[in-house]
Design a protein around this motif. Structure first.
Motif, PDB file in Angstrom:
ATOM      1  N   LEU A  96       8.948 -11.130  -0.394  1.00 42.50           N
ATOM      2  CA  LEU A  96       7.936 -10.275  -1.012  1.00 42.50           C
ATOM      3  C   LEU A  96       6.604 -10.615  -0.351  1.00 42.50           C
ATOM      4  O   LEU A  96       6.158 -11.768  -0.398  1.00 42.50           O
ATOM      5  CB  LEU A  96       7.898 -10.580  -2.512  1.00 42.50           C
ATOM      6  N   SER A  97       5.988  -9.627   0.267  1.00 44.30           N
ATOM      7  CA  SER A  97       4.740  -9.903   0.985  1.00 44.30           C
ATOM      8  C   SER A  97       3.585  -9.993  -0.009  1.00 44.30           C
ATOM      9  O   SER A  97       3.708  -9.629  -1.184  1.00 44.30           O
ATOM     10  CB  SER A  97       4.459  -8.810   2.015  1.00 44.30           C
ATOM     11  N   THR A  98       2.456 -10.448   0.493  1.00 47.23           N
ATOM     12  CA  THR A  98       1.278 -10.675  -0.344  1.00 47.23           C
ATOM     13  C   THR A  98       0.866  -9.428  -1.113  1.00 47.23           C
ATOM     14  O   THR A  98       0.417  -9.512  -2.247  1.00 47.23           O
ATOM     15  CB  THR A  98       0.110 -11.143   0.565  1.00 47.23           C
ATOM     16  N   GLU A  99       1.035  -8.260  -0.484  1.00 48.15           N
ATOM     17  CA  GLU A  99       0.630  -7.044  -1.192  1.00 48.15           C
ATOM     18  C   GLU A  99       1.833  -6.277  -1.734  1.00 48.15           C
ATOM     19  O   GLU A  99       1.774  -5.072  -1.971  1.00 48.15           O
ATOM     20  CB  GLU A  99      -0.332  -6.200  -0.359  1.00 48.15           C
ATOM     21  N   GLY A 100       2.924  -7.007  -1.946  1.00 45.34           N
ATOM     22  CA  GLY A 100       4.005  -6.446  -2.740  1.00 45.34           C
ATOM     23  C   GLY A 100       5.021  -5.593  -2.020  1.00 45.34           C
ATOM     24  O   GLY A 100       5.624  -4.705  -2.621  1.00 45.34           O
ATOM     25  N   ARG A 101       5.240  -5.875  -0.739  1.00 46.42           N
ATOM     26  CA  ARG A 101       6.324  -5.163  -0.060  1.00 46.42           C
ATOM     27  C   ARG A 101       7.552  -6.062   0.016  1.00 46.42           C
ATOM     28  O   ARG A 101       7.438  -7.244   0.316  1.00 46.42           O
ATOM     29  CB  ARG A 101       5.900  -4.762   1.354  1.00 46.42           C
ATOM     30  N   MET A 102       8.676  -5.469  -0.234  1.00 44.01           N
ATOM     31  CA  MET A 102       9.943  -6.206  -0.189  1.00 44.01           C
ATOM     32  C   MET A 102      10.535  -6.067   1.214  1.00 44.01           C
ATOM     33  O   MET A 102      10.766  -4.962   1.687  1.00 44.01           O
ATOM     34  CB  MET A 102      10.891  -5.619  -1.241  1.00 44.01           C
ATOM     35  N   TYR A 103      10.766  -7.223   1.849  1.00 48.92           N
ATOM     36  CA  TYR A 103      11.365  -7.242   3.186  1.00 48.92           C
ATOM     37  C   TYR A 103      12.750  -7.850   3.097  1.00 48.92           C
ATOM     38  O   TYR A 103      12.979  -8.798   2.342  1.00 48.92           O
ATOM     39  CB  TYR A 103      10.497  -8.063   4.152  1.00 48.92           C
ATOM     40  N   LEU A 104      13.644  -7.324   3.913  1.00 49.13           N
ATOM     41  CA  LEU A 104      15.039  -7.753   3.841  1.00 49.13           C
ATOM     42  C   LEU A 104      15.408  -8.729   4.943  1.00 49.13           C
ATOM     43  O   LEU A 104      16.529  -9.229   4.980  1.00 49.13           O
ATOM     44  CB  LEU A 104      15.946  -6.522   3.913  1.00 49.13           C
ATOM     45  N   CYS A 105      14.450  -8.985   5.848  1.00 46.69           N
ATOM     46  CA  CYS A 105      14.731  -9.883   6.971  1.00 46.69           C
ATOM     47  C   CYS A 105      13.401 -10.383   7.512  1.00 46.69           C
ATOM     48  O   CYS A 105      12.407  -9.648   7.512  1.00 46.69           O
ATOM     49  CB  CYS A 105      15.490  -9.124   8.055  1.00 46.69           C
ATOM     50  N   LEU A 106      13.409 -11.614   7.995  1.00 45.03           N
ATOM     51  CA  LEU A 106      12.203 -12.196   8.583  1.00 45.03           C
ATOM     52  C   LEU A 106      11.743 -11.409   9.809  1.00 45.03           C
ATOM     53  O   LEU A 106      10.583 -11.445  10.190  1.00 45.03           O
ATOM     54  CB  LEU A 106      12.547 -13.638   8.983  1.00 45.03           C
ATOM     55  N   PHE A 107      12.670 -10.697  10.417  1.00 43.16           N
ATOM     56  CA  PHE A 107      12.354  -9.969  11.647  1.00 43.16           C
ATOM     57  C   PHE A 107      12.246  -8.466  11.384  1.00 43.16           C
ATOM     58  O   PHE A 107      12.338  -7.667  12.310  1.00 43.16           O
ATOM     59  CB  PHE A 107      13.421 -10.262  12.703  1.00 43.16           C
ATOM     60  N   ALA A 108      12.027  -8.115  10.125  1.00 42.44           N
ATOM     61  CA  ALA A 108      11.931  -6.696   9.790  1.00 42.44           C
ATOM     62  C   ALA A 108      10.633  -6.103  10.343  1.00 42.44           C
ATOM     63  O   ALA A 108       9.670  -6.809  10.613  1.00 42.44           O
ATOM     64  CB  ALA A 108      11.966  -6.535   8.276  1.00 42.44           C
ATOM     65  N   THR A 109      10.634  -4.812  10.494  1.00 39.81           N
ATOM     66  CA  THR A 109       9.418  -4.126  10.905  1.00 39.81           C
ATOM     67  C   THR A 109       8.825  -3.320   9.757  1.00 39.81           C
ATOM     68  O   THR A 109       7.697  -2.877   9.835  1.00 39.81           O
ATOM     69  CB  THR A 109       9.707  -3.169  12.083  1.00 39.81           C
ATOM     70  N   GLN A 110       9.591  -3.117   8.718  1.00 35.83           N
ATOM     71  CA  GLN A 110       9.110  -2.307   7.605  1.00 35.83           C
ATOM     72  C   GLN A 110       9.515  -2.927   6.273  1.00 35.83           C
ATOM     73  O   GLN A 110      10.579  -3.538   6.170  1.00 35.83           O
ATOM     74  CB  GLN A 110       9.707  -0.898   7.695  1.00 35.83           C
ATOM     75  N   GLY A 111       8.628  -2.772   5.283  1.00 40.64           N
ATOM     76  CA  GLY A 111       8.926  -3.317   3.961  1.00 40.64           C
ATOM     77  C   GLY A 111       8.788  -2.233   2.905  1.00 40.64           C
ATOM     78  O   GLY A 111       8.093  -1.226   3.091  1.00 40.64           O
ATOM     79  N   TRP A 112       9.448  -2.457   1.783  1.00 37.58           N
ATOM     80  CA  TRP A 112       9.483  -1.472   0.689  1.00 37.58           C
ATOM     81  C   TRP A 112       8.321  -1.738  -0.258  1.00 37.58           C
ATOM     82  O   TRP A 112       8.201  -2.828  -0.798  1.00 37.58           O
ATOM     83  CB  TRP A 112      10.817  -1.582  -0.033  1.00 37.58           C
ATOM     84  N   ASP A 113       7.524  -0.727  -0.488  1.00 38.17           N
ATOM     85  CA  ASP A 113       6.255  -0.888  -1.202  1.00 38.17           C
ATOM     86  C   ASP A 113       6.471  -0.944  -2.728  1.00 38.17           C
ATOM     87  O   ASP A 113       6.289   0.056  -3.419  1.00 38.17           O
ATOM     88  CB  ASP A 113       5.345   0.286  -0.816  1.00 38.17           C
ATOM     89  N   LEU A 114       6.829  -2.130  -3.220  1.00 43.21           N
ATOM     90  CA  LEU A 114       7.073  -2.253  -4.665  1.00 43.21           C
ATOM     91  C   LEU A 114       5.770  -2.159  -5.461  1.00 43.21           C
ATOM     92  O   LEU A 114       5.772  -1.779  -6.633  1.00 43.21           O
ATOM     93  CB  LEU A 114       7.792  -3.571  -4.980  1.00 43.21           C
ATOM     94  N   ARG A 115       4.653  -2.505  -4.821  1.00 41.45           N
ATOM     95  CA  ARG A 115       3.372  -2.421  -5.544  1.00 41.45           C
ATOM     96  C   ARG A 115       3.086  -0.995  -5.983  1.00 41.45           C
ATOM     97  O   ARG A 115       2.495  -0.747  -7.034  1.00 41.45           O
ATOM     98  CB  ARG A 115       2.243  -2.932  -4.636  1.00 41.45           C
ATOM     99  N   ARG A 116       3.512  -0.084  -5.166  1.00 47.75           N
ATOM    100  CA  ARG A 116       3.327   1.336  -5.505  1.00 47.75           C
ATOM    101  C   ARG A 116       4.017   1.665  -6.835  1.00 47.75           C
ATOM    102  O   ARG A 116       3.501   2.436  -7.636  1.00 47.75           O
ATOM    103  CB  ARG A 116       3.934   2.159  -4.365  1.00 47.75           C
ATOM    104  N   LEU A 117       5.169   1.072  -7.037  1.00 47.65           N
ATOM    105  CA  LEU A 117       5.878   1.294  -8.309  1.00 47.65           C
ATOM    106  C   LEU A 117       5.163   0.564  -9.443  1.00 47.65           C
ATOM    107  O   LEU A 117       4.959   1.120 -10.527  1.00 47.65           O
ATOM    108  CB  LEU A 117       7.316   0.797  -8.221  1.00 47.65           C
ATOM    109  N   LEU A 118       4.770  -0.696  -9.186  1.00 51.24           N
ATOM    110  CA  LEU A 118       4.100  -1.491 -10.221  1.00 51.24           C
ATOM    111  C   LEU A 118       2.847  -0.797 -10.713  1.00 51.24           C
ATOM    112  O   LEU A 118       2.575  -0.739 -11.907  1.00 51.24           O
ATOM    113  CB  LEU A 118       3.686  -2.857  -9.654  1.00 51.24           C
ATOM    114  N   ARG A 119       2.068  -0.297  -9.749  1.00 53.60           N
ATOM    115  CA  ARG A 119       0.772   0.287 -10.118  1.00 53.60           C
ATOM    116  C   ARG A 119       0.876   1.774 -10.419  1.00 53.60           C
ATOM    117  O   ARG A 119      -0.104   2.391 -10.843  1.00 53.60           O
ATOM    118  CB  ARG A 119      -0.257   0.008  -9.012  1.00 53.60           C
ATOM    119  N   GLY A 120       2.063   2.334 -10.186  1.00 53.08           N
ATOM    120  CA  GLY A 120       2.228   3.771 -10.440  1.00 53.08           C
ATOM    121  C   GLY A 120       2.871   4.040 -11.793  1.00 53.08           C
ATOM    122  O   GLY A 120       3.296   5.159 -12.063  1.00 53.08           O
TER     123      GLY A 120
END
Ligand code: SAM
Ligand code: SF4
Ligand code: SF4
Length: 382
Positions: free
Chosen positions: A310-334
Motif C-alpha cells: 500500500l503506497s503512501t497515498e493509498g494505492r495497492m500494488y501487487l508487486c515490487l516491480f509493478a508500474t501501476q497501483g490500484w487507487d484505494l484512496r479514491r474509494l476511501l474518500r469517495g
C-alpha cells in the motif's frame, strides 16, 4: 456479480493509478481464503507511511534524482492513520496476518506510534491480532525504540550496509555515522524487542568486503543478519547486473570461515533463505543464531509471494516491480462502504498474475509488470 471496471485514470508522477473495481451489488463477504490466479494467498501487507527519507542511499534515493527540488507528496495526499487502519482491518478479513510499516523512512512520519497502537488493537475474526513490524534506517531508533515498543510494535528490521563508518557514510550519502544506527539497534534490544533483523544490501565492489565483519559482529547476538541482493527496483538507481553479488557467493564466502547449515523456511512465502550457524557437532547451534539471504535477482521467489503493498497515498500494488497501483484512496474518500472496498481488494488480488523476478531475464531493461515506469523503492517500501 457486479461488473469490474479497470481503467487507467491518470498518469502519476510515480506510476499510473488504476481505478479499483467498484461493484454495485452482490459483493461476497471475505472468507480469509482469497487466492490469486496462481493460487497465492494474501498474508502480508507492506504499508508505506511516508515517501520522505533523511538518507540518500545510492541504491534507493540517489541524490541526483531526489535532490533539493524533488517534490514529495503533499500531506493531504497521504492516507491518514484512520484510513490506513480501516484498510488494514479490511485486508485482515482477507487473510492478512502481518503488516510491515515502511517508507521512505517510516520513523519520519509524525506520531507513528499512534498508528501502531491503532493497528495493534485490530483483531481478526478468529480473535487473533496482527504481527506489526517496521523497517527503518535506524537513524531515529535510539530515540524512539521504547515508545514504538510501548505502542505495540512486534519487531523491527534495521537496514545497515556496513560497520565501517566511511563506507556507511558514503552509502547513505548524507554522512550519517554508523555509531548512531548501532545505538538504535542496542536501544531496540533494551526496549525489549526480540528477533530483530538487520538488512544489508550487498553491492559488489562497494560493501562486499563488509560481509564477514558484519557476520562476525552479529553472530551470537540474537540478531539475524540478512544479505539482500542489489535489486533493479525503480528506474533511478543505475542498477547493473555486475554490481549484484549473488547470494550463493555470499553464503560461500561465509562458509569458508564458519560452518553453516540450511534451515527450513519458518513460514510460507518467506523471502529469505535461512542458514544456521553450526556448532562443533556440525548441527545448527541456536545460540549462535542464523543468517538469511534474500536473492530476489538470482533465485526468484514469486511462486509463493503473498505480499501486497500500500503506497503512501493509498494505492495497492501487487508487486515490487509493478508500474501501476490500484487507487484505494479514491474509494476511501469517495464514500465507498466497507463491503465495497473489501470486494474491490478481493477482486484485485483474485486477478493478480505478477511474477516479475521469474520473468526478469526475458524482459527489456527497466520494464516492470505492466506498461510504463516502475515504481521507486522509496515510494513503495521494501
Ligand atoms: N528507510 C527504511 C530502511 O531503509 O530500512 C525503509 C524503507 S527501505 C526502501 C526498505 C528496504 O529496502 C531497506 O532494507 C533497503 O536496504 C532496501 N532497498 C532499497 N533499495 C534497494 C535496492 N535497490 N536493492 C535491494 N534492496 C533495496
Ligand atoms: Fe531511505 Fe531506506 Fe531508501 Fe535508504 S533504503 S534512501 S534509508 S528509504
Ligand atoms: Fe513478489 Fe513481485 Fe517480488 Fe515476484 S517480483 S516475489 S511477485 S514482489
Amino acid at each position: 456479480m457486479g461488473e469490474r471496471t479497470i481503467n487507467i485514470i491518470e498518469p502519476s508522477r510515480q506510476a499510473g493509478a488504476l481505478q479499483p473495481p467498484l461493484r454495485s451489488s452482490d459483493w461476497p463477504a471475505p472468507t480469509g481464503l482469497l487466492r490469486d490466479t496462481r493460487g497465492r494467498p494474501l498474508h502480508d501487507l507492506r504499508i508505506s507511511v511516508t515517501d520522505r527519507c533523511n538518507f540518500r542511499c545510492t541504491y534507493c534515493m540517489p541524490k541526483e534524482v531526489f535532490g533539493k527540488d524533488y517534490q514529495y507528496l503533499p500531506h493531504a495526499d497521504l492516507l491518514s492513520f484512520e484510513e490506513i487502519t480501516r484498510l488494514a482491518r479490511l485486508f485482515m478479513a482477507h487473510g492478512v496476518r502481518k503488516i510491515r510499516l515502511t517508507g521512505g523512512e517510516p520513523l519520519l512520519r509524525k506520531n507513528i506510534e499512534r498508528l501502531i497502537a491503532q493497528l495493534a488493537a485490530l483483531r481478526g475474526a478468529d480473535g487473533q491480532s496482527l504481527e506489526i513490524t517496521l523497517t527503518t534506517n535506524g537513524s531515529l531508533l535510539a530515540r524512539k525504540a521504547q515508545s514504538l515498543r510501548d505502542a505495540g510494535l512486534s519487531r523491527v528490521t534495521v537496514s545497515l550496509d556496513s560497520l565501517q563508518d566511511e563506507v556507511f557514510r558514503a552509502m547513505n550519502d548524507v554522512d550519517f555515522p554508523v555509531a548512531e544506527v548501532l545505538a538504535g539497534i542496542e536501544a531496540a534490544r533494551a526496549a525489549g524487542f526480540e528477533r530483530t533483523k538487520v538488512n544489508m544490501v550487498v553491492k559488489r565492489g562497494t560493501n562486499d568486503h563488509e560481509i564477514l565483519p558484519m557476520a562476525q559482529h552479529f553472530r551470537g547476538t540474537g540478531i539475524t543478519l540478512r544479505f539482500i541482493e542489489f535489486m533493479d527496483v525503480g528506474a533511478t538507481n543505475g542498477w547493473r547486473m555486475d554490481q549484484v553479488l549473488p547470494s550463493d557467493q555470499v553464503i560461500a564466502r561465509l562458509q569458508k570461515r564458519w560452518p553453516l547449515v540450511p534451515l527450513a523456511a519458518s513460514s510460507p512465502g518467506e523471502t529469505a533463505q535461512r542458514w544456521g550457524w553450526a556448532g562443533p557437532d556440525g548441527r545448527h547451534d541456536p545460540r549462535l543464531g542464523e543468517v538469511g539471504a534474500i536473492s530476489s535477482v538470482t533465485h526468484a521467489f514469486c511462486g509463493d509471494c503473498n505480499r501486497a503493498r500500500l503506497s503512501t497515498e493509498g494505492r495497492m500494488y501487487l508487486c515490487l516491480f509493478a508500474t501501476q497501483g490500484w487507487d484505494l484512496r479514491r474509494l476511501l474518500r469517495g464514500g465507498a462502504s466497507d463491503a465495497q472496498i473489501s470486494a474491490a481488494i478481493g477482486d484485485i488480488w483474485h486477478q493478480r498474475t505478477d511474477r516479475y523476478s521469474e520473468l526478469r531475464a526475458s524482459l527489456p531493461p527497466d520494464q516492470g509488470t505492466g506498461r510504463g515506469r516502475r515504481i521507486e523503492m522509496s515510494y513503495i517500501g521494501g
